[in-house]
Design an enzyme around this catalytic site. Structure first.
Site, PDB file in Angstrom:
ATOM      1  CB  SER A 161      -1.000   0.139   1.238  1.00  0.00           C
ATOM      2  OG  SER A 161      -0.138   0.074   2.612  1.00  0.00           O
TER       3      SER A 161
ATOM      4  CG  ASP B  35      -4.888   4.624   7.876  1.00  0.00           C
ATOM      5  OD1 ASP B  35      -3.997   5.523   7.980  1.00  0.00           O
ATOM      6  OD2 ASP B  35      -4.714   3.759   7.423  1.00  0.00           O
TER       7      ASP B  35
ATOM      8  CG  HIS C 117      -1.889   3.318   5.051  1.00  0.00           C
ATOM      9  ND1 HIS C 117      -2.929   2.723   5.578  1.00  0.00           N
ATOM     10  CD2 HIS C 117      -1.195   2.137   4.140  1.00  0.00           C
ATOM     11  CE1 HIS C 117      -2.919   1.388   5.372  1.00  0.00           C
ATOM     12  NE2 HIS C 117      -1.756   1.205   4.593  1.00  0.00           N
TER      13      HIS C 117
END
Length: 371
Positions: free
Chosen positions: A79, A244, A247
């Site tokens: 990611s 969040d 990230h």
């Protein structure tokens, strides 16, 4: 056991077979993993898929029809490589690196990002196939950012390194230069508390060092992501990490891109500094394991040029690359277009409407300073 010895043992296990935990005790790692998983559940991801940033960057330097044509740049990994957590395509690390490379090389760059959110190292074979198995030529250069999910999902480190080196070997045999952004320091994530934070840091850095030992032997280069955002996160958590708290934000991705860009350019021979040792910048030629261990403990450090048991530890200067502020709030006019065709806002670059992809932000434009 020292980090260098542990990393050397993991890399040897990856090369010659064998498994085992190889980092810290199984119970300790289990605690780290449990804490990381709890942190993920606590903050929740709830993030949309990363915007697609594939396309042509730096079209002002010529189009694909002009000789020698654009540089081909592949982005692989998890990611972090995909850019999860940002809303604009040009805020993703692939877009930042592509536009920065175009500005330094003064040549268009064609980006193809095959990274997948949630990917572990066992997905690299599939991603590598996407870049190499078509009819077109192999990428001129690839960046791989992988490792965090291997730790949180308890992949044996020897297996993690083995899978990474297999992908790097395939890319190198195809003629691609390769830069690996090693496992980030999971001890910087806010919801992970002491005393497990230091364990998370230890596990992460040992894997990062082992990754370096494995790939520099194949002619690749590594850049330590480490705790690159740790200091900044402690001071400005809302700026460096996304909603969040796991990230990176646009600012965080720009910081990571700033560290990787000099090595990416150096791999293609377009960075203004040479690969020679510069003792004035605390660079050194060290045994590979010691170089890998030192790099894992100092974010932004490059390891390259393995010569037998030795490797070069580099601290490259970061120089300003023009570009707009990518950290401004996104709006509908500047959002990435739907679908996979073209780079976001690539009107100038031949994509679907909007504005051309821009270079790195002010966060990537650190002028002529050390790391």
């Amino acid at each position: 056991m020292s980090r260098a010895r542990t990393a050397r043992r993991i890399a040897a296990g990856a090369a010659y077979g064998g498994g085992g935990l190889g980092l810290v005790g199984a119970a300790a790692v289990g605690l780290v993993v449990a804490e990381m998983q709890f942190a993920k559940r606590t903050v929740g991801t709830g993030l949309a898929d990363p915007p697609r940033a594939d396309g042509l960057y730096g079209s002002e330097f010529g189009g694909p029809e002009l000789s020698p044509g654009p540089l081909r740049f592949g982005m692989l990994g998890d990611s972090t490589a995909a850019g999860l957590g940002v809303r604009r395509a040009r805020q993703t690390p692939g877009a930042l690196l592509a536009s920065g490379l175009a500005a330094v090389a003064e040549r268009p760059v064609e980006l193809r990002n095959v990274a997948l959110s949630g990917a572990m190292s066992d997905d690299l074979d599939r991603q590598t196939g996407l870049l190499l198995d078509g009819d077109g030529p192999a990428p001129d250069v690839c960046v791989i950012m992988i490792g965090a999910n291997d730790v949180t999902r308890r992949m044996p480190p020897t297996q993690s390194v083995r899978l990474l080196t297999s992908a790097v070997r395939r890319l190198r045999l195809a003629g691609s230069e390769v830069v690996v952004g090693t496992c980030p320091d999971l001890g910087t994530i806010e919801p992970v508390y002491q005393p497990l934070r230091w364990l998370a840091r230890r596990v992460s850095r040992q894997l990062a060092a082992a990754q370096t030992i494995g790939v520099v032997a194949l002619g690749a280069r590594t850049v330590s992501i480490g705790d690159l955002m740790g200091t900044e996160f402690a001071a400005n958590p809302r700026e460096m990490f996304g909603p969040d708290s796991y990230h990176p934000s646009a600012e965080g991705y720009a910081t990571a891109a700033m560290a990787v860009l000099p090595t990416l350019c150096a791999a293609l021979g377009v960075w203004p500094e040479s690969d020679r040792l510069d003792v004035s910048r605390d660079e050194d030629m060290l045994p590979v394991a010691k170089a890998a261990s030192a790099a894992a403990g100092q974010a932004g450090t490059e390891v390259t040029g393995a010569r037998g048991p030795w490797a070069l530890l580099k601290h490259r200067r970061r120089r300003q690359v023009p570009g707009e502020d990518l950290t401004a709030p996104a709006d509908p006019e500047h959002a990435a277009p739907a679908g996979a065709g073209g780079a976001a806002g690539a009107g100038k670059a031949g994509g679907a409407g909007g504005e051309a992809p821009q270079g790195p932000t002010r966060a990537t434009g650190v002028t002529s300073q050390g790391q």
